[in-house]
Design an enzyme around this catalytic site. Structure first.
Site, PDB file in Angstrom:
ATOM      1  N   PHE A 129       1.004  -1.299   0.107  1.00 20.43           N
ATOM      2  CA  PHE A 129       0.093   0.119  -0.111  1.00 20.43           C
ATOM      3  C   PHE A 129       0.920   1.283   0.152  1.00 20.43           C
ATOM      4  O   PHE A 129       1.621   1.570   0.930  1.00 20.43           O
ATOM      5  CB  PHE A 129      -0.989   0.321   1.135  1.00 20.43           C
ATOM      6  CG  PHE A 129      -1.882   1.254   1.228  1.00 20.43           C
ATOM      7  CD1 PHE A 129      -3.058   1.234   0.333  1.00 20.43           C
ATOM      8  CD2 PHE A 129      -1.516   2.325   1.917  1.00 20.43           C
ATOM      9  CE1 PHE A 129      -3.794   2.461   0.338  1.00 20.43           C
ATOM     10  CE2 PHE A 129      -2.397   3.443   1.972  1.00 20.43           C
ATOM     11  CZ  PHE A 129      -3.810   3.557   1.039  1.00 20.43           C
ATOM     12  N   ASP A 156       9.573   2.836   1.784  1.00 19.69           N
ATOM     13  CA  ASP A 156       8.050   3.457   2.054  1.00 19.69           C
ATOM     14  C   ASP A 156       7.946   3.271   3.457  1.00 19.69           C
ATOM     15  O   ASP A 156       7.573   2.330   3.960  1.00 19.69           O
ATOM     16  CB  ASP A 156       7.021   3.022   1.435  1.00 19.69           C
ATOM     17  CG  ASP A 156       5.554   3.766   1.674  1.00 19.69           C
ATOM     18  OD1 ASP A 156       5.675   4.420   2.644  1.00 19.69           O
ATOM     19  OD2 ASP A 156       4.616   3.707   0.851  1.00 19.69           O
ATOM     20  N   LYS A 199       2.226   9.964   8.328  1.00 27.03           N
ATOM     21  CA  LYS A 199       1.833   9.386   9.375  1.00 27.03           C
ATOM     22  C   LYS A 199       2.536  10.006  10.791  1.00 27.03           C
ATOM     23  O   LYS A 199       1.756  10.992  11.055  1.00 27.03           O
ATOM     24  CB  LYS A 199       1.831   7.791   9.462  1.00 27.03           C
ATOM     25  CG  LYS A 199       0.655   7.253   8.391  1.00 27.03           C
ATOM     26  CD  LYS A 199       0.197   5.896   8.504  1.00 27.03           C
ATOM     27  CE  LYS A 199      -0.988   5.620   7.699  1.00 27.03           C
ATOM     28  NZ  LYS A 199      -0.764   5.126   6.237  1.00 27.03           N
TER      29      LYS A 199
HETATM   30  C1  LIG Z   1      -0.964   5.364   4.731  1.00 30.27           C
HETATM   31  C2  LIG Z   1       0.248   4.817   3.924  1.00 30.27           C
HETATM   32  C3  LIG Z   1       0.241   5.795   2.905  1.00 30.27           C
HETATM   33  C4  LIG Z   1      -0.606   6.721   2.261  1.00 30.27           C
HETATM   34  O1  LIG Z   1      -0.420   7.766   3.046  1.00 30.27           O
HETATM   35  P1  LIG Z   1      -1.279   8.987   3.025  1.00 30.27           P
HETATM   36  O2  LIG Z   1      -1.031  10.025   4.100  1.00 30.27           O
HETATM   37  O3  LIG Z   1      -2.948   8.269   3.366  1.00 30.27           O
HETATM   38  O4  LIG Z   1      -1.584   9.492   1.632  1.00 30.27           O
HETATM   39  C5  LIG Z   1       1.466   5.159   1.969  1.00 30.27           C
HETATM   40  N1  LIG Z   1       2.300   4.404   2.223  1.00 30.27           N
HETATM   41  C6  LIG Z   1       2.165   3.711   3.483  1.00 30.27           C
HETATM   42  C7  LIG Z   1       3.077   2.564   3.646  1.00 30.27           C
HETATM   43  C8  LIG Z   1       1.097   3.905   4.289  1.00 30.27           C
HETATM   44  O5  LIG Z   1       0.879   3.346   5.391  1.00 30.27           O
END
Ligand SMILES: *Cc1c(COP(=O)(O)O)cnc(C)c1O
Length: 418
Positions: free
Chosen positions: A145, A229, A258
């Site tokens: 994700f 990420d 986050k």
């Molecule tokens: C939540 C998340 C995203 C997206 O972040 P947003 O602030 O919702 O755009 C991208 N990568 C990972 C691993 C995430 O957990």
């Protein structure tokens, strides 16, 4: 606001307002009005223990004095100036992130407002690198994700998320998160490999042992970028500043969001070298890196450092994993620090989540057989104890209502079901 309680005279509920005024995308679990520490309250005054933390965002819990002070102080000084200008707050946070990530002198930071936007920046870095080296492909992993914007969505190979929005970004390939698939995929056509050290939305699934180290070797050998990420795993969530640091490697870039400003919108892409690829005109963001967001980011880093929160994340994470082992329906736990996936013996995660919420505990069900816990780094004995008793009761309630799934579970002691 209209009446939120049942039968109190108004004909309209908050759920009606959600339907009338918001895009039809969910958001109906409760109407929350206040938070303090690890607790939130809904409009009826019901108190919940928050073990989701705004999806791994509220690192300091709710209304932490450090957060409140940082927001108020900087809001009264200078909140926003645009990226035509630099501010001391932005420079301080960039230097601190470079230091914590170990980028060395060649590192650079770009500030954005969300994880998706940080990942869009990573995708543009991969394109710039590909342009320079004649490579086209960006590789991401099945189960990943990376966000909901069109670029980050293109790296998120989940049919339910992608299919309504095709065509997606060209030049993206997806592989299974296995060492064999990695060996086969990384060749001289690959511009970048993008990976989460732990796949949070997939149900808190760590990469296989050795995957990141081998990914580093292969991308280096083939001149591809390794981009991690760490939007969910970064800034202390796993008990290290960044999850890649457990593997003894350095990536070429890392996306963050986050937890970085503990509830204030902020994202970042941290590069470790070769970032001369960007030049004025290639990228920017109006709000990105404004002094308000970045001052909160620095205050959060200081609080994590000075209050020993990384140690607390590790200690409380171990405590929670020990506490849930042996609870009804539980087959195991995954993850690190305070990013915990509790695996269940049946596809009842949504029922467990709802049973927990009825008992005053907020958790989440990223998949049908996993409960995700991502509480504040600040939790103590009281929160662990409250979680343990409420979660066990919620599991027992669901186990009792689905006897067949419970019978599948070996070694169950009937007294667990009290
Ligand atoms: C939540 C998340 C995203 C997206 O972040 P947003 O602030 O919702 O755009 C991208 N990568 C990972 C691993 C995430 O957990």
């Amino acid at each position: 606001m209209n009446d939120a309680g049942p039968g109190a005279g108004s004909t309209q509920t908050w759920q009606d307002e959600v339907t009338r005024d918001l895009l039809n995308l969910g958001g109906r679990l409760a109407l929350l009005v206040r938070g303090e520490g690890s607790h939130v309250w809904d409009a009826d005054g019901t108190r919940y223990l928050d073990f989701l933390g705004g999806i791994a965002v509220n690192a300091l819990g709710h209304a932490h004095p450090v957060f409140v002070e940082a927001v108020s102080r900087q809001a009264a000084i200078l909140a926003h100036v645009s990226n035509y200008f630099a501010t001391p707050q932005q420079l301080e946070l960039a230097a601190r992130l470079k230091r914590l990530a170990g980028t060395g002198e060649h590192g650079h930071v770009f500030f954005a407002n969300s994880g998706s936007e940080a990942n869009e920046t990573a995708i543009k870095l991969a394109r710039l690198h590909g342009r320079k080296t004649g490579k086209t492909t960006i590789v991401s992993l099945n189960g990943a994700f990376h966000g909901r914007t069109m670029g980050s969505l293109s790296l998120t190979p989940k049919p339910a998320y992608q299919d309504p929005f095709r065509p997606l970004l060209p030049g993206v390939a997806h592989i299974d998160p296995t060492l064999e698939a990695l060996e086969a995929a990384i060749d001289d056509t690959v511009a970048a490999l993008v990976v989460e050290p732990i796949q949070g939305e997939a149900g808190v699934v760590p990469l296989p042992d050795g995957f990141l180290r081998r990914a580093r070797e292969l991308t280096t050998a083939h001149g591809a970028l390794l981009i991690v990420d760490e939007v969910q795993t970064g800034v202390g969530r796993t008990g290290e500043w960044f999850a890649f640091q457990r593997e003894g490697i350095l990536p070429d870039a890392m996306s963050l969001a986050k937890g970085i400003a503990a509830g204030f919108p902020l994202g970042a892409l941290v590069t470790f070298g070769d970032s001369d690829l960007f030049y004025p005109g290639t990228h920017n963001s109006t709000f990105g890196g404004n002094p308000l967001a970045t001052s909160v980011g620095s205050a959060v880093l200081t609080e994590i450092e000075t209050s020993g929160l990384l140690a607390n994340v590790n200690e409380r994470g171990a405590q929670l994993r020990a506490a849930v082992a042996g609870m009804p329906l539980v087959t195991g736990t995954r993850g690190a620090g305070l990013l915990i996936g509790v695996t269940l013996s049946a596809l009842v995660a949504a029922e467990v989540r709802d049973a927990a919420q009825r008992r005053g505990l907020i958790v989440n069900a990223p998949t049908s057989d996993v409960i995700r816990l991502a509480p504040a780094y600040t939790i103590g004995d009281a929160e662990v104890d409250e979680f343990t008793s409420v979660f066990a009761a919620a599991l027992a309630e669901v186990a009792a209502s689905s006897p067949r799934s419970e019978a599948d579970r070996s070694g169950t002691d009937p007294k667990d079901h009290a």
